[in-house]
Design a protein around this motif. Structure first.
Motif, PDB file in Angstrom:
ATOM      1  N   GLY A   1       0.806  -1.205   0.000  1.00 54.04           N
ATOM      2  CA  GLY A   1       0.000   0.000   0.000  1.00 54.04           C
ATOM      3  C   GLY A   1       0.842   1.258   0.000  1.00 54.04           C
ATOM      4  N   GLY A   2       0.244   2.348   0.238  1.00 54.24           N
ATOM      5  CA  GLY A   2       0.966   3.595   0.316  1.00 54.24           C
ATOM      6  C   GLY A   2       1.537   4.025  -1.004  1.00 54.24           C
ATOM      7  N   ALA A   3       2.445   4.933  -0.979  1.00 53.02           N
ATOM      8  CA  ALA A   3       2.993   5.523  -2.191  1.00 53.02           C
ATOM      9  C   ALA A   3       4.164   4.693  -2.698  1.00 53.02           C
ATOM     10  N   ASP A   4       3.869   3.521  -3.231  1.00 50.18           N
ATOM     11  CA  ASP A   4       4.939   2.646  -3.680  1.00 50.18           C
ATOM     12  C   ASP A   4       5.249   2.868  -5.143  1.00 50.18           C
ATOM     13  N   GLY A   5       6.502   3.142  -5.416  1.00 46.56           N
ATOM     14  CA  GLY A   5       6.933   3.240  -6.790  1.00 46.56           C
ATOM     15  C   GLY A   5       7.001   1.860  -7.403  1.00 46.56           C
ATOM     16  N   LEU A   6       6.603   1.752  -8.633  1.00 47.12           N
ATOM     17  CA  LEU A   6       6.513   0.465  -9.305  1.00 47.12           C
ATOM     18  C   LEU A   6       7.756   0.209 -10.161  1.00 47.12           C
ATOM     19  N   THR A   7       8.101  -1.062 -10.316  1.00 45.15           N
ATOM     20  CA  THR A   7       9.184  -1.477 -11.216  1.00 45.15           C
ATOM     21  C   THR A   7       8.547  -2.090 -12.447  1.00 45.15           C
ATOM     22  N   PHE A   8       8.836  -1.513 -13.600  1.00 42.32           N
ATOM     23  CA  PHE A   8       8.210  -1.934 -14.841  1.00 42.32           C
ATOM     24  C   PHE A   8       9.134  -2.830 -15.646  1.00 42.32           C
ATOM     25  N   GLY A   9       8.537  -3.806 -16.331  1.00 45.41           N
ATOM     26  CA  GLY A   9       9.253  -4.515 -17.379  1.00 45.41           C
ATOM     27  C   GLY A   9       9.219  -3.712 -18.660  1.00 45.41           C
TER      28      GLY A   9
ATOM     29  N   VAL B   1       8.843   9.711  -8.932  1.00 47.26           N
ATOM     30  CA  VAL B   1       8.575  10.221  -7.596  1.00 47.26           C
ATOM     31  C   VAL B   1       7.160   9.855  -7.166  1.00 47.26           C
ATOM     32  N   SER B   2       6.990   9.685  -5.868  1.00 43.67           N
ATOM     33  CA  SER B   2       5.650   9.517  -5.300  1.00 43.67           C
ATOM     34  C   SER B   2       5.438  10.592  -4.243  1.00 43.67           C
ATOM     35  N   PHE B   3       4.185  10.937  -4.015  1.00 41.34           N
ATOM     36  CA  PHE B   3       3.845  12.111  -3.192  1.00 41.34           C
ATOM     37  C   PHE B   3       2.622  11.772  -2.362  1.00 41.34           C
ATOM     38  N   TYR B   4       2.722  12.055  -1.080  1.00 36.90           N
ATOM     39  CA  TYR B   4       1.602  11.767  -0.174  1.00 36.90           C
ATOM     40  C   TYR B   4       1.618  12.772   0.954  1.00 36.90           C
ATOM     41  N   ASN B   5       0.455  13.252   1.317  1.00 39.10           N
ATOM     42  CA  ASN B   5       0.327  14.167   2.458  1.00 39.10           C
ATOM     43  C   ASN B   5       1.227  15.390   2.287  1.00 39.10           C
ATOM     44  N   ASN B   6       1.234  15.889   1.066  1.00 39.19           N
ATOM     45  CA  ASN B   6       1.955  17.127   0.743  1.00 39.19           C
ATOM     46  C   ASN B   6       3.469  17.037   0.844  1.00 39.19           C
ATOM     47  N   GLU B   7       3.985  15.818   0.731  1.00 39.16           N
ATOM     48  CA  GLU B   7       5.436  15.711   0.686  1.00 39.16           C
ATOM     49  C   GLU B   7       5.849  14.497  -0.135  1.00 39.16           C
ATOM     50  N   ILE B   8       7.095  14.508  -0.583  1.00 38.91           N
ATOM     51  CA  ILE B   8       7.613  13.390  -1.351  1.00 38.91           C
ATOM     52  C   ILE B   8       7.789  12.180  -0.453  1.00 38.91           C
ATOM     53  N   SER B   9       7.230  11.022  -0.904  1.00 38.53           N
ATOM     54  CA  SER B   9       7.373   9.782  -0.155  1.00 38.53           C
ATOM     55  C   SER B   9       8.595   8.996  -0.601  1.00 38.53           C
ATOM     56  N   GLU B  10       8.804   8.971  -1.892  1.00 30.67           N
ATOM     57  CA  GLU B  10       9.895   8.189  -2.464  1.00 30.67           C
ATOM     58  C   GLU B  10      10.296   8.832  -3.783  1.00 30.67           C
ATOM     59  N   LYS B  11      11.577   8.778  -4.097  1.00 32.49           N
ATOM     60  CA  LYS B  11      12.020   9.266  -5.391  1.00 32.49           C
ATOM     61  C   LYS B  11      13.126   8.369  -5.923  1.00 32.49           C
ATOM     62  N   SER B  12      13.245   8.340  -7.237  1.00 32.25           N
ATOM     63  CA  SER B  12      14.264   7.508  -7.857  1.00 32.25           C
ATOM     64  C   SER B  12      15.527   8.324  -8.110  1.00 32.25           C
ATOM     65  N   GLU B  13      16.543   7.622  -8.606  1.00 31.18           N
ATOM     66  CA  GLU B  13      17.806   8.290  -8.924  1.00 31.18           C
ATOM     67  C   GLU B  13      17.626   9.319 -10.043  1.00 31.18           C
ATOM     68  N   ILE B  14      16.628   9.106 -10.869  1.00 31.11           N
ATOM     69  CA  ILE B  14      16.392  10.027 -11.977  1.00 31.11           C
ATOM     70  C   ILE B  14      15.947  11.396 -11.448  1.00 31.11           C
ATOM     71  N   PHE B  15      15.223  11.383 -10.376  1.00 27.61           N
ATOM     72  CA  PHE B  15      14.600  12.595  -9.823  1.00 27.61           C
ATOM     73  C   PHE B  15      15.661  13.384  -9.076  1.00 27.61           C
ATOM     74  N   ASP B  16      16.461  14.141  -9.842  1.00 31.71           N
ATOM     75  CA  ASP B  16      17.531  14.922  -9.203  1.00 31.71           C
ATOM     76  C   ASP B  16      17.057  16.342  -8.920  1.00 31.71           C
ATOM     77  N   ASP B  17      17.994  17.221  -8.624  1.00 30.19           N
ATOM     78  CA  ASP B  17      17.645  18.577  -8.185  1.00 30.19           C
ATOM     79  C   ASP B  17      16.967  19.401  -9.278  1.00 30.19           C
ATOM     80  N   GLN B  18      17.023  18.930 -10.513  1.00 28.29           N
ATOM     81  CA  GLN B  18      16.351  19.645 -11.593  1.00 28.29           C
ATOM     82  C   GLN B  18      14.834  19.456 -11.558  1.00 28.29           C
ATOM     83  N   PHE B  19      14.398  18.446 -10.825  1.00 25.42           N
ATOM     84  CA  PHE B  19      12.980  18.122 -10.771  1.00 25.42           C
ATOM     85  C   PHE B  19      12.369  18.573  -9.443  1.00 25.42           C
ATOM     86  N   SER B  20      11.119  18.969  -9.494  1.00 29.61           N
ATOM     87  CA  SER B  20      10.371  19.219  -8.268  1.00 29.61           C
ATOM     88  C   SER B  20       8.901  18.940  -8.529  1.00 29.61           C
TER      89      SER B  20
END
Lengths: 114, 116
Positions: free
Chosen positions: A97-105, B47-66
């Protein structure tokens, strides 16, 4: 590193025939596995979602299977139609659940010929 | 049936310019996401966003992104200084309605960004 591998890369079948697409994954921890259909230039549309405890799930002519022990899944399409032509993407989620980022093929590009 | 919408459908910009991609998630959803898909490649999580803040971000999501949720309906992705390699299809997704235990993500139609 979490990875999802799909085969075949592309597939051409005649209208009315059945086909099976394969997915292998190395995602940990495992939460659920999804199959999406993506038409060219469009966003992915969910077909099925399966959790660890589910082995099979159907959605109309689409039937997905999951073997969590071997980390393999398949998508079987029955009585294919021209509108089934699309990319079919296997997607794995590592969180509950929650804000989980997905891994795509990379997807299997399926073409249905009349 | 409610759906995720994105604007514009196609954005062309010069390298170094700032772009803002806009999304309207499904109204009762709580989780929001951005993904990108470079032509011919697989969809990648940004990136994922919940409750008005970022929950998770990938390596791609660098300082150029918001990302920002400026009001109760919009969810935006800003790229401050675009590079040629930012050319891609950008998908917004949302999930997490009040009774959704599967957290199924619903994707918008995408914005095609072309950086010249």
């Amino acid at each position: 590193k979490n990875q999802v591998e799909q085969s075949p890369q592309s597939l051409i079948i005649l209208e009315g025939k059945n086909c099976t697409l394969q997915c292998n994954y190395t995602v940990s921890p495992f939460s659920n596995l999804r199959w999406y259909k993506q038409d060219t230039g469009r966003g992915p549309v969910s077909l099925t979602i399966m959790t660890f405890s589910e082995n099979t799930k159907s959605n109309g002519r689409y039937t997905a299977t999951l073997d969590a022990d071997t980390k393999q899944s398949s998508l079987h399409i029955t009585a294919s139609q021209l509108s089934d032509s699309a990319s079919y993407i296997c997607v794995v989620s590592a969180k509950r659940g929650g804000a989980d980022g997905l891994t795509f093929g990379k997807g299997t590009h399926l073409i249905i010929q009349p | 049936e409610p759906e995720v919408t994105q604007t514009p459908s196609h954005q062309v910009t010069q390298m170094g310019q700032e772009v803002i991609l806009r999304c309207v998630p499904i109204s009762n959803h709580l989780y929001f996401y951005w993904y990108r898909q470079i032509l011919g490649q697989k969809v990648e999580f940004l990136v994922s966003f919940y409750n008005n803040e970022i929950s998770e971000k990938s390596e791609i999501f660098d300082d150029q992104f918001s990302v920002e949720r400026p009001d109760g309906s919009n969810f935006t992705l800003k790229i401050r200084s675009t590079k040629l390699e930012d050319s891609a299809m950008y998908f917004c997704a949302s999930s997490g309605g009040p009774r959704d235990s599967s957290n199924e993500q619903f994707f918008g139609p995408g914005t095609r960004l072309t950086v010249l």
